[in-house]
Design a protein around this motif. Structure first.
Motif, PDB file in Angstrom:
ATOM      1  N   PHE A 100       0.818  -1.207   0.000  1.00  0.00           N
ATOM      2  CA  PHE A 100       0.000   0.000   0.000  1.00  0.00           C
ATOM      3  C   PHE A 100       0.853   1.259   0.000  1.00  0.00           C
ATOM      4  CE2 PHE A 100      -2.494  -3.423   1.761  1.00  0.00           C
ATOM      5  CZ  PHE A 100      -3.668  -3.309   1.035  1.00  0.00           C
ATOM      6  N   ASP A 145       1.069   4.013   2.065  1.00  0.00           N
ATOM      7  CA  ASP A 145       1.746   4.645   3.187  1.00  0.00           C
ATOM      8  C   ASP A 145       2.285   3.602   4.163  1.00  0.00           C
ATOM      9  OD1 ASP A 145       2.676   6.192   5.187  1.00  0.00           O
ATOM     10  OD2 ASP A 145       0.822   7.318   5.523  1.00  0.00           O
ATOM     11  N   THR A 168       1.422   3.630   7.950  1.00  0.00           N
ATOM     12  CA  THR A 168       0.153   3.178   8.524  1.00  0.00           C
ATOM     13  C   THR A 168      -0.217   1.754   8.096  1.00  0.00           C
ATOM     14  OG1 THR A 168      -1.025   4.181   6.685  1.00  0.00           O
ATOM     15  CG2 THR A 168      -0.830   5.499   8.673  1.00  0.00           C
ATOM     16  N   SER A 169       0.508   1.184   7.128  1.00  0.00           N
ATOM     17  CA  SER A 169       0.055  -0.118   6.636  1.00  0.00           C
ATOM     18  C   SER A 169       0.572  -1.286   7.487  1.00  0.00           C
ATOM     19  CB  SER A 169       0.444  -0.310   5.167  1.00  0.00           C
ATOM     20  OG  SER A 169       1.844  -0.353   5.040  1.00  0.00           O
ATOM     21  N   LEU A 170       1.595  -1.029   8.323  1.00  0.00           N
ATOM     22  CA  LEU A 170       2.023  -2.083   9.249  1.00  0.00           C
ATOM     23  C   LEU A 170       1.299  -1.874  10.577  1.00  0.00           C
ATOM     24  CD1 LEU A 170       5.890  -2.039   8.633  1.00  0.00           C
ATOM     25  CD2 LEU A 170       4.196  -3.568   7.636  1.00  0.00           C
ATOM     26  N   HIS A 171       0.990  -2.985  11.265  1.00  0.00           N
ATOM     27  CA  HIS A 171       0.287  -2.847  12.541  1.00  0.00           C
ATOM     28  C   HIS A 171       1.241  -2.315  13.605  1.00  0.00           C
ATOM     29  CE1 HIS A 171      -2.253  -3.546  15.933  1.00  0.00           C
ATOM     30  NE2 HIS A 171      -3.218  -4.025  15.169  1.00  0.00           N
ATOM     31  N   PRO A 172       0.912  -1.177  14.239  1.00  0.00           N
ATOM     32  CA  PRO A 172       1.863  -0.554  15.170  1.00  0.00           C
ATOM     33  C   PRO A 172       2.124  -1.363  16.444  1.00  0.00           C
ATOM     34  CG  PRO A 172      -0.245   0.581  15.237  1.00  0.00           C
ATOM     35  CD  PRO A 172      -0.323  -0.402  14.100  1.00  0.00           C
ATOM     36  N   MET A 173       1.257  -2.304  16.784  1.00  0.00           N
ATOM     37  CA  MET A 173       1.411  -2.997  18.068  1.00  0.00           C
ATOM     38  C   MET A 173       1.835  -4.453  17.927  1.00  0.00           C
ATOM     39  SD  MET A 173      -1.926  -1.765  20.071  1.00  0.00           S
ATOM     40  CE  MET A 173      -2.512  -0.103  19.925  1.00  0.00           C
ATOM     41  N   LYS A 175       7.613   0.894  14.647  1.00  0.00           N
ATOM     42  CA  LYS A 175       8.017   2.291  14.851  1.00  0.00           C
ATOM     43  C   LYS A 175       9.525   2.450  14.935  1.00  0.00           C
ATOM     44  CE  LYS A 175       8.257   2.559  19.798  1.00  0.00           C
ATOM     45  NZ  LYS A 175       7.970   3.265  21.003  1.00  0.00           N
TER      46      LYS A 175
END
Lengths: 360, 322
Positions: free
Chosen positions: B94, B96, B99-104, B151
């Protein structure tokens, strides 16, 4: 250049896990220190408020004939320290609180700390049952509602949750009391135990827990039956709020890019929800649940009155109409303490749910 | 037989004022190991085309027509059957990467969960596969990267990880929706080189969606230009860029900023692309077209072949002679 920086960061991240436990202890100490400061601030505000409220505690407590005798009034004021200047009253109060002495209640004529020890567990018991009930039901219904968006289950849940939020607590109390106690007789009406029934051996003051711990199962059952109606009434509003909030929060998360990425991987929908949606949804829901728990404590005033539940709500109400300063202050401190502890628990849960917070 | 054969694809979306067609009668095909670029302004239907291949259209959106992938009609598959293809044989990255990877969720889980689901392999072999994937996309120190959270990486690194995730099950088709738009120019080149290398090494078919013709010129074999949900022109990359025939393509190319001529005003195409649900009759481009005739207002253009693989949708065809 960027790559070098990143790999450095990564080794740093590795070392961080060793420091997590010490950083966690630091976090706890810091939060407790902040909590204590907040408690002192709250006593100050509560004290200031009771000072500006119009009304003379002596007049409320002594009655008209005693009020006409200045000597009695002076002695009454001296007994409760009300003849001293306000700042001195506050300092005296604080230094006593720090020694665990909350003063003598003017309406029950007993030490406030004893009163609180008796009434507080009763309220905590229904509030705990209500919040656990609310979280389980609210969270499940909210997720179901979001997953069946605009279809029949969602429509039904939305109507139900709106009803739960809109019904005033005093009205729900009366209706539930009338139907389930008076008409159907499924549940006992008032109080924490049957009249004349044995109390469980004292441990926490939460009757169900005390009885279970000591193996007094019949008492636990009776206490649970008494608990059911007030807890359900107390939970209706919170269930509604949590359901609506969970639905909104899950729908928002479902619209996130990372959920689209998870779906693009071809994972089954239950796994997408379980692994990619629930965790971030929980973060926002425990925040609301923490606040809602505080709301349950204050919301319990009405419910406790209808169900003659000998809890903090009733005590706060009686203290307020008697302008009983030590009583009001005691309740304020306890409720503030619960809020602070709830916030601490919420922060603690954040760190469990979001691994990013653990290494900070 | 082409790997992907899309015919008369129409995507209908629900809007506040009823339903509207975001993609209209689109047909194209893609061979194994081929890279096609789909270009157009925002709102031209590029992303909706990609999402309909992935069956990830927005709430209440649906696709009609036919999408044949390895001979199978994707639109006819049940959701369950479709999930076995998605992420496994067709993968997508995708726009961006922030935002496309899960942050947690840590990188290892994000990189291996679908391998384990589709290929039914053990945790250890998935771990080894993950190390290999991170190495392929040139992430330094793959072992500690697996333990890290998103992150801890920059945008370019995250997009490399997203590519690794997409490649995890060895798909035959990779859809890249604006894969470099959110990245620095220097990082962009690295990602484009990576996609080109993967295509050569793994015989991967790639569909790159972008509004940046510069990105397409160096990477793609063929380009398709879209306007208001339909194809206006398609052809081999060099043919199309050197010899554009459709007035819209011509406008797009002359609107590209060039470094050679300084101090000159940038060229633009007059007017705005139509909004969803308000597509003009006939040729959708006619209100903005300098060559439009009255017949353009009513006649829907059909395809006209210029040469092999080069076709345009413009009956007026004023630029044939140029």
């Amino acid at each position: 250049m960027q790559q070098i920086k990143k790999s450095k960061n990564l080794t740093l991240a590795g070392n961080m896990s060793a420091k997590v436990s010490s950083s966690f202890a630091k976090f706890i100490y810091k939060r407790i220190a902040v909590g204590l400061l907040m408690m002192i601030g709250i006593t100050f505000v509560a004290f200031a408020v009771t000072q500006v409220v119009p009304g003379d505690p002596a007049a409320v407590n002594l009655g008209q004939s005693a009020m006409s005798n200045p000597e009695i009034v002076a002695r009454w004021r001296a007994e409760y320290g009300l003849d001293k200047p306000v700042p001195e009253q506050y300092m005296r109060y604080i230094s006593k609180v720090l020694q665990g002495d909350l003063g003598i209640s003017q309406h029950s004529r007993r030490p406030v700390s004893e009163d609180l020890a008796e009434y507080f567990p009763a309220t905590i018991e229904i509030a705990l049952v209500a919040i656990i009930f609310s979280i389980i039901i609210g969270f499940s219904l909210g997720i179901l509602s979001a997953m069946t968006r605009d279809r029949l289950p969602d429509q039904l849940i939305r109507v139900l949750s709106l009803t739960g939020v809109s019904m005033p607590t005093f009205w729900t109390s009366l209706v539930v009391f009338y139907i389930f106690f008076f008409k159907l007789g499924w549940f006992p009406g008032t109080g924490r135990l049957d009249p004349g029934g044995d109390e469980p051996t004292h441990l926490t003051g939460l009757y169900t827990i005390d009885a279970l711990v000591h193996g007094q199962f019949s008492i636990a059952w009776i206490a649970l039956k008494h608990l059911a109606l007030p807890a359900i009434v107390l939970a209706t509003y919170t269930i509604g709020v949590l359901t609506r909030f969970t639905r909104a929060s899950v729908l928002e998360i479902l619209g996130n890019d990372y959920v689209r990425s998870a779906r693009a991987k071809g994972l089954p929908e239950w796994l997408v929800i379980k692994r990619h949606v629930l965790r971030p949804a929980l973060l926002s829901i425990i925040t609301v649940a923490g606040v809602a728990f505080g709301g349950l404590l204050s919301g319990s005033v009405l419910v406790e009155n209808v169900f003659s539940w000998p809890g903090l709500g009733q005590y706060a109400f009686k203290s307020a109409i008697a302008l009983d300063l030590p009583g009001i202050m005691g309740v304020s401190i306890v409720v503030a303490g619960v809020f602070i502890i709830m916030n601490l628990i919420v922060d603690f849960l954040y760190r469990i749910i979001d691994p990013n917070l653990r290494s900070e | 037989m082409p790997l992907l054969d899309v015919e008369n694809l129409t995507v209908t979306l629900a809007t506040s004022s009823g339903s509207a067609q975001a993609v209209r009668n689109l047909s194209f095909s893609l061979d194994e190991g081929e890279i096609i670029g789909i270009a157009g302004e925002s709102g031209s239907g590029k992303t909706m085309t990609a999402l309909s291949l992935m069956r990830l259209l927005p709430h209440k959106g649906f696709a009609t027509g036919s999408i044949k992938f390895s001979g199978k009609d994707l639109l006819a598959q049940t959701n369950r059957a479709y999930r076995d293809i998605r992420g496994n044989q067709i993968a997508m990255i995708f726009q961006d990467p922030m935002t496309s990877l899960h942050p947690m969720i840590k990188i290892e889980t994000q990189l291996t969960e679908h391998i384990r689901h589709h290929k039914k392999i053990s945790q250890e072999s998935a771990h080894l596969k993950a190390l290999e994937l991170l190495d392929t996309v040139k992430i330094p120190d793959p072992a500690s990267a697996l333990e890290a959270m998103p992150k801890q990486f920059s945008g370019g690194m995250r997009q490399r990880i997203a590519i690794a995730i997409a490649l995890a099950c060895d798909p035959k088709l990779l859809i890249a929706d604006e894969p470099t738009t959110a990245l620095d120019v220097t990082v962009q080149a690295g990602i484009l080189r990576l996609l080109d290398q993967l295509r050569r090494e793994k015989n991967l078919a790639v569909m790159v969606i972008t509004h940046d013709l510069g990105v397409l010129s160096s990477l793609t074999d063929r380009i398709m230009i879209m306007y208001a949900g339909s194809e206006v022109e398609s052809g081999l990359t060099s043919d199309l860029l050197k010899n554009p025939r459709h007035p819209y393509t011509k406008g797009l190319i002359s609107a590209l900023p060039t470094s050679s001529i300084s101090g000159k005003k940038l060229l633009t195409i007059e007017g705005m692309p139509p909004e969803l649900g308000q597509i003009p009759s006939g040729c959708a481009f006619h209100p903005r077209c300098a060559y439009a005739k009255t017949s353009c207002e009513s006649q829907i253009p059909t395809s006209i072949s210029i040469s092999t693989k080069h076709r345009i949708f413009c009956p007026v065809n004023p630029l044939v002679s140029s």
